[in-house]
Design a protein around this motif. Structure first.
Motif, PDB file in Angstrom:
ATOM      1  N   VAL A 246       0.845  -1.203   0.000  1.00  0.00           N
ATOM      2  CA  VAL A 246       0.000   0.000   0.000  1.00  0.00           C
ATOM      3  C   VAL A 246       0.878   1.250   0.000  1.00  0.00           C
ATOM      4  O   VAL A 246       0.613   2.212  -0.738  1.00  0.00           O
ATOM      5  N   ILE A 247       1.935   1.258   0.808  1.00  0.00           N
ATOM      6  CA  ILE A 247       2.837   2.414   0.843  1.00  0.00           C
ATOM      7  C   ILE A 247       3.503   2.601  -0.528  1.00  0.00           C
ATOM      8  O   ILE A 247       3.610   3.722  -1.034  1.00  0.00           O
ATOM      9  N   GLY A 248       3.936   1.528  -1.162  1.00  0.00           N
ATOM     10  CA  GLY A 248       4.537   1.607  -2.495  1.00  0.00           C
ATOM     11  C   GLY A 248       3.559   2.146  -3.531  1.00  0.00           C
ATOM     12  O   GLY A 248       3.918   2.969  -4.373  1.00  0.00           O
ATOM     13  N   MET A 249       2.304   1.700  -3.474  1.00  0.00           N
ATOM     14  CA  MET A 249       1.290   2.183  -4.431  1.00  0.00           C
ATOM     15  C   MET A 249       0.997   3.663  -4.210  1.00  0.00           C
ATOM     16  O   MET A 249       0.837   4.423  -5.180  1.00  0.00           O
ATOM     17  N   VAL A 250       0.915   4.094  -2.956  1.00  0.00           N
ATOM     18  CA  VAL A 250       0.660   5.510  -2.656  1.00  0.00           C
ATOM     19  C   VAL A 250       1.816   6.366  -3.175  1.00  0.00           C
ATOM     20  O   VAL A 250       1.588   7.433  -3.771  1.00  0.00           O
TER      21      VAL A 250
ATOM     22  N   SER B 171       1.390   9.126  -6.125  1.00  0.00           N
ATOM     23  CA  SER B 171       1.792  10.509  -5.852  1.00  0.00           C
ATOM     24  C   SER B 171       2.759  11.006  -6.925  1.00  0.00           C
ATOM     25  O   SER B 171       2.648  12.143  -7.395  1.00  0.00           O
ATOM     26  N   PHE B 172       3.679  10.161  -7.339  1.00  0.00           N
ATOM     27  CA  PHE B 172       4.633  10.498  -8.387  1.00  0.00           C
ATOM     28  C   PHE B 172       3.909  10.812  -9.694  1.00  0.00           C
ATOM     29  O   PHE B 172       4.199  11.814 -10.360  1.00  0.00           O
TER      30      PHE B 172
END
Length: 143
Positions: A10-14, A18-19
């Motif tokens: 989830v942190i990687g997808m967020v 954002s990028f």
């Protein structure tokens, strides 16, 4: 603190989303590309006419001589001429200028440097001389 693989995912997808959002905002807020013409289709249709006018310059050896002086840009033509000069600023399209020219008795036309920024300019010269039409492109560095 221990994170399981679901939290890391989830942190990687967020971070990735954002990028992508930052890139999209930057793209929409950037200035339009000065190297792309809005009327490229019409210019493509007129290419043959421009080519013939440029070849006429070569055939008649009528290429104007450009000199830079403190007073301005001096163009010297083979014969008396009248026409226009498109001054194109490759770095900023908003600075482009169109200047009407008429030569004096020495077949010279002067462009004053007032209002012309220092830097690289492309001069697209369209003129009529001795009943013939010509087109020439030259680059100058205004200092």
């Amino acid at each position: 603190m221990k994170w399981n693989w679901g939290t890391k995912l989830v942190i990687g997808m967020v971070c990735f989303m954002s990028f992508i959002i930052v890139l999209a905002i930057k793209m929409f807020n950037s200035s339009p590309d000065a190297l792309v013409d809005n009327d490229y289709y019409e210019k493509g249709l007129n290419y043959d006419k421009e080519y013939l006018l440029k070849e006429q310059v070569k055939k008649d050896q009528a290429k104007p001589v450009i000199e830079l002086s403190p007073e301005g840009i001096i163009l010297t033509f083979k014969d008396s001429a009248e026409g226009k000069i498109n001054m194109v600023r490759t770095a900023d399209k908003r600075m482009d200028k169109i200047i009407q020219i008429h030569t004096d008795e020495l077949h010279r036309a002067a462009i004053p440097l007032t209002g012309i920024a220092k830097g690289h300019w492309k001069l697209i010269i369209n003129w009529k001389s001795a009943g013939k039409f010509y087109l020439d492109e030259q680059e100058v560095m205004v200092e």
